[in-house]
Write an enzyme that holds these catalytic residues in place. Structure first.
Site, PDB file in Angstrom:
ATOM      1  N   GLU A 177     -13.925  -2.646  -3.380  1.00 50.58           N
ATOM      2  CA  GLU A 177     -14.427  -2.214  -4.679  1.00 50.58           C
ATOM      3  C   GLU A 177     -15.409  -3.238  -5.232  1.00 50.58           C
ATOM      4  O   GLU A 177     -16.398  -2.887  -5.870  1.00 50.58           O
ATOM      5  CB  GLU A 177     -13.262  -1.981  -5.644  1.00 50.58           C
ATOM      6  CG  GLU A 177     -12.379  -0.778  -5.259  1.00 50.58           C
ATOM      7  CD  GLU A 177     -11.491  -0.999  -4.049  1.00 50.58           C
ATOM      8  OE1 GLU A 177     -11.297  -2.166  -3.642  1.00 50.58           O
ATOM      9  OE2 GLU A 177     -10.982  -0.007  -3.502  1.00 50.58           O
ATOM     10  N   HIS A 202      -1.445   4.838  -9.129  1.00 46.45           N
ATOM     11  CA  HIS A 202      -2.323   6.020  -9.201  1.00 46.45           C
ATOM     12  C   HIS A 202      -2.205   6.673 -10.574  1.00 46.45           C
ATOM     13  O   HIS A 202      -2.302   7.880 -10.701  1.00 46.45           O
ATOM     14  CB  HIS A 202      -1.966   7.061  -8.131  1.00 46.45           C
ATOM     15  CG  HIS A 202      -2.012   6.534  -6.730  1.00 46.45           C
ATOM     16  ND1 HIS A 202      -0.924   5.985  -6.101  1.00 46.45           N
ATOM     17  CD2 HIS A 202      -3.017   6.480  -5.833  1.00 46.45           C
ATOM     18  CE1 HIS A 202      -1.262   5.606  -4.876  1.00 46.45           C
ATOM     19  NE2 HIS A 202      -2.524   5.893  -4.691  1.00 46.45           N
TER      20      HIS A 202
HETATM   21  C1  LIG Z   1      -7.735  -1.536  -3.590  1.00 43.31           C
HETATM   22  C2  LIG Z   1      -7.559  -0.140  -3.058  1.00 43.31           C
HETATM   23  N1  LIG Z   1      -8.636   0.637  -2.851  1.00 43.31           N
HETATM   24  C3  LIG Z   1      -8.497   1.902  -2.400  1.00 43.31           C
HETATM   25  C4  LIG Z   1      -7.259   2.424  -2.155  1.00 43.31           C
HETATM   26  C5  LIG Z   1      -7.106   3.871  -1.684  1.00 43.31           C
HETATM   27  N2  LIG Z   1      -6.701   3.918  -0.279  1.00 43.31           N
HETATM   28  C6  LIG Z   1      -5.403   3.968   0.074  1.00 43.31           C
HETATM   29  S1  LIG Z   1      -5.188   3.910   1.705  1.00 43.31           S
HETATM   30  C7  LIG Z   1      -6.856   3.876   2.010  1.00 43.31           C
HETATM   31  C8  LIG Z   1      -7.372   3.816   3.405  1.00 43.31           C
HETATM   32  C9  LIG Z   1      -6.882   2.602   4.125  1.00 43.31           C
HETATM   33  O1  LIG Z   1      -7.223   2.681   5.470  1.00 43.31           O
HETATM   34  P1  LIG Z   1      -6.784   1.594   6.522  1.00 43.31           P
HETATM   35  O2  LIG Z   1      -6.894   0.237   5.926  1.00 43.31           O
HETATM   36  O3  LIG Z   1      -7.513   1.825   7.765  1.00 43.31           O
HETATM   37  O4  LIG Z   1      -5.216   1.839   6.708  1.00 43.31           O
HETATM   38  P2  LIG Z   1      -4.472   3.111   7.341  1.00 43.31           P
HETATM   39  O5  LIG Z   1      -4.226   4.057   6.218  1.00 43.31           O
HETATM   40  O6  LIG Z   1      -5.333   3.682   8.391  1.00 43.31           O
HETATM   41  O7  LIG Z   1      -3.168   2.605   7.873  1.00 43.31           O
HETATM   42  C10 LIG Z   1      -7.555   3.899   0.802  1.00 43.31           C
HETATM   43  C11 LIG Z   1      -9.020   3.898   0.671  1.00 43.31           C
HETATM   44  C12 LIG Z   1      -6.158   1.574  -2.382  1.00 43.31           C
HETATM   45  N3  LIG Z   1      -4.900   1.985  -2.149  1.00 43.31           N
HETATM   46  N4  LIG Z   1      -6.321   0.313  -2.825  1.00 43.31           N
END
Ligand SMILES: Cc1ncc(C[n+]2csc(CCOP(=O)(O)OP(=O)(O)O)c2C)c(N)n1
Ligand SMILES: [Mg+2]
Lengths: 431, 340
Positions: B63, B132
């Site tokens: 972000e 959330h």
């Molecule tokens: C600071 C923050 N930004 C955005 C999100 C929303 N979000 C939750 S999971 C995710 C994707 C994460 O992907 P990855 O790191 O590849 O982990 P995976 O879900 O594939 O295990 C996002 C964008 C969040 N939880 N926290």
């Protein structure tokens, strides 16, 4: 000093007669309706990776960040220098923990679909990452997981009913219904409270490890994040601290290729590997077949031994695939090729270990089927038991006033006042 | 006479970006999952397909990077519309927002500006747990140099978002996600409603703007002034209707700049004031509203000003319905004010 007129003239010319710049925006290899193709993946032979000494200088082992540590070959045989030569009981324990994780995920996903809770996240296809690591660490080593390492709790024999109570946010939930489902916390299991905010756990794990080192303790820390999450600043802060203080920490990047709808290219995978992040920070980096539980185990043992020998941190990339959607909130067929998961070249972690155990003569199809049946029943029974404590939104929750507890150690006047006001208002409303 | 069509709030927001991208080639949309997928709430659906990847693109999950890059793009001369997937994830971007975007015009004496509109779903009501559900608007109203806008209907969402995108100052545009698909009256045990048939869901398909800093009288009345915004406008409307009270409901729409004339005129007329927001109480925007009303309308007040807000705790998952400032709490506060 340069002649200002001259430099102005040069600058003026520099802008002329040059091709226009272009912005590169990554694009995944396949979108819905297209066929998946993983032939571009360079998968080295299972016995190809050398195994450096645990105390090797990071500069001498940079290749490890671009190779792939593997143990199980295409026929399910354990080969090469990384073979941990585990006894049969450990192999079967791994198999069972992975199968239980999958059964648990299946049941809880369905519970969400049945309206019994708000949210769920599966780890299907990635079970080896958590379970291989959990069994390679000591029980009192501290884990700072992301939301997809439920396998650690299962491998540490944490009661699944306790996990279910958390998922149902019911009166049996030790976290008092405060957290979104799967955001567990289990101090006794060396499992740090999961945050919804990505990668915050990374520097925290480094801090825990630094504290352990500063106090002359023997325990180490491990942390996990997804490949997408490596973009967060916290990841890079953690790497810097880990490098500077040679913290006894294992930093795991679970590269399951997807971050919700964004493929790994949006975290930098078009340019290099995630293990290679270690190179720039001068820490040891290993890239591991994340669907090979023996490789995960061996790499984690290597990193743990390194940390215990005061030789510093390790960054491990687990190369794997997110077989299901990100969570109960998305439909993966909207953004990726439906073929991908079936064509994933590194197979399924449970099937691979099962094949290995059968090859060793310590397991067979019948026993496997019986185990799956037993685990399904066990999960079903636990779910029924947990549901007696309530499901989300059906009244059996922690008392309303508990909302105000644990904000601070001692409740200040304004929270006491708000707590009382809430109770008075609901009473006045006759509820 | 422009064409109108029925839209929910997501569609209205999508339409605002579409209209602006069509009109102004410098408008770019960026954020986690906003490209091919069209956003986790579908707010940017179809935009990449229509305007291409140079103008609508997914970003790495950082972000602080998203907002920092938007500052740089703004300095170049683009008009970025970054999305922060949930307001709860805006904190890693605070430095770029508070120390950079908000101060660029001031510290460069107008040489550089940050004409970005940061869209982000906020607020509770969807059992999203503490990461959330938050309402962090007070953090942004507190720091000088950022505008903060919050719509409560599809019609307003589109008109305000267009005005925010056209505005040359950085604007936080918080979208009340609970009412994306339909208004919410705060009753947890009644079925969800959609925007279908709602007067404010008839939205012009083309360009129009609602100026930032102009409140909306959601309901005119003489008995009491209720100041609110976002989801709470609907909860307040419902509660007032249940009580059969002749309240004046002021939907602020924009917290900074604040439509102080409308507030002042209303409170001077009714002599009573209730402030309702979902965000936590201490140092929440309600404290500022309360101070403003007290400073300007003291001699017209017939009862102490009351606040109904979220409690000063994190947003609990299972007890969300008790945390959410619903009709029970609003009714109690109204009764208290009307007693005097
Ligand atoms: C600071 C923050 N930004 C955005 C999100 C929303 N979000 C939750 S999971 C995710 C994707 C994460 O992907 P990855 O790191 O590849 O982990 P995976 O879900 O594939 O295990 C996002 C964008 C969040 N939880 N926290
Ligand atoms: Mg991922």
């Amino acid at each position: 000093m340069t002649d200002p007129h001259d430099s102005a003239r040069l600058q003026g010319e520099a802008g002329r007669n040059l091709p226009p710049l272009r912005l590169h925006v990554p694009e995944p290899p396949a979108r819905p309706g297209e066929s998946a193709d993983f032939t571009h993946f360079d998968i080295p032979a299972a016995d190809a990776a050398p195994r450096p000494d645990e105390t090797a200088q990071p500069a001498t082992m940079r290749d490890m960040a671009y190779g792939l540590v593997r143990v199980l070959d295409e026929n399910g045989a354990a080969v090469g220098q990384w073979n941990p030569n585990l006894p049969p009981e450990t192999l079967l324990r791994m198999l069972r923990a992975m199968a239980l994780t999958r059964a648990f995920d299946g049941r809880m996903f369905r519970a969400q679909r049945q309206g019994k809770t708000s949210f769920y996240m599966k780890s299907t296809g990635e079970e080896a990452v958590s379970i291989g690591a959990a069994l390679a660490l000591h029980r009192d080593d501290m884990c700072f997981p992301s939301y997809r390492q439920q396998g650690i709790l299962i491998a540490r024999d944490w009661p699944i009913i306790d996990m279910m109570n958390q998922i149902y946010s019911n009166k049996g939930d030790r976290l008092k219904g405060r957290q979104l489902p799967i955001m567990y916390s289990a101090r006794e299991a060396g499992f740090f409270s999961i945050s919804g905010n990505l990668t915050t756990q990374y520097p925290q794990a480094v801090g825990w490890a630094m504290a352990s080192a500063a106090r002359g303790d023997t325990r180490i820390a491990a942390t996990w994040c997804g490949e997408g999450s490596t973009a967060e600043g916290d990841f890079h802060s953690a790497c810097t601290f880990a490098s500077v203080y040679r913290a006894p920490v294992i930093m795991n990047v679970v590269n399951n290729q997807w971050a919700i709808s964004s493929f790994s290219g949006f975290a930098g995978a078009e340019a290099t590997t995630f293990a290679a992040r270690a190179v720039g920070y001068g820490i040891a980096g290993l890239r591991v077949d994340g669907n090979d539980v023996l490789a995960v185990y061996a790499a984690t043992r290597w990193a743990a031994d390194r940390a215990r020998a005061n030789a510093g941190p390790t960054l491990i990339e687990h190369f794997t695939y997110r077989v299901e959607g990100h969570s109960t909130s998305d439909d993966p067929t909207a953004y990726r090729s439906a073929e991908e998961s079936s064509l994933w070249p590194l197979g399924d972690p449970i099937a691979r270990l099962k094949q290995h155990c059968i090859g060793l003569g310590i397991w067979d199809e019948d026993r496997h089927a019986a185990m799956d049946k037993e685990l399904a029943e066990m999960v079903r029974d636990a779910a029924r038991e947990a549901e007696k404590n309530g499901i989300l939104g059906h009244g059996l929750h922690h008392p309303m006033e508990s909302m105000f507890e644990d904000v601070f150690e001692e409740m200040p006047w304004h929270l006491k006042e708000q707590q009382q006001q809430m109770l008075d208002e609901w009473k006045a409303a006759g509820l | 006479m422009t064409d109108t069509t029925q839209m929910n709030m997501i569609q209205a927001i999508n339409s605002a970006m579409d209209v602006m991208m069509e009109r102004d080639p410098t408008v770019v949309v960026m954020g986690e999952d906003v490209g091919f997928f069209g956003g986790v709430f579908r707010a940017t659906a179809g935009l990449q397909q229509k305007y291409g990847k140079n103008r609508v693109f997914d970003t790495p999950i950082t972000e602080c990077g998203i907002i920092g890059v938007a500052v740089g793009m703004g300095a170049y001369g683009l008009r970025p519309v970054p999305e922060i997937q949930f307001a709860d994830y805006i904190y890693p971007a605070l430095d770029q927002l508070v120390s950079e975007a908000a101060r660029l015009r001031y510290r460069s004496a107008g040489e550089f500006i940050a004409p970005m509109t940061v869209r982000s779903p906020f607020g509770g009501g969807i059992f999203g747990g503490q990461t959330h559900s938050q309402s962090p608007e007070g953090i942004f109203t507190h720091c000088s140099g950022i505008k903060t806008v919050i719509p409560s209907t599809p019609y307003d969402a589109k008109g305000l978002l267009i005005a925010a995108i056209e505005d040359n100052d950085p604007t936080i545009f918080f979208e009340p996600k609970r009412i994306y698909n339909g208004p919410f009256d705060g009753e947890y045990d009644t079925p969800a409603t959609s925007w279908a048939g709602h007067a404010d869901a008839q939205v012009p398909t083309g360009y129009y703007r609602i100026p930032l800093g102009k409140a909306r009288i959601a309901r005119a009345g003489g008995a009491l002034t209720i100041l609110c915004y976002g989801t709470m406008v609907h909860v307040v409307e419902h509660t007032v209707a249940m009580l059969g009270l002749d309240a004046e409901i002021v939907d602020l729409r924009s917290l900074v700049p604040l439509d102080i004339e409308t507030i002042e005129a209303s409170v001077k007329k009714t002599g009573r004031c209730l402030i309702v927001h979902e965000a936590t109480r201490t140092s929440g925007f309600g404290a500022e509203l309360l101070a403003q009303v007290q400073e300007r309308c003291f001699h017209h007040l017939e009862a102490p000003i009351e606040r109904v807000t979220g409690f000063d705790t994190p947003y609990p998952h299972s007890l969300e319905w008790a945390y959410f400032p619903g009709p029970v709490r609003i009714r109690e506060a109204i009764n208290k004010i009307m007693k005097d």
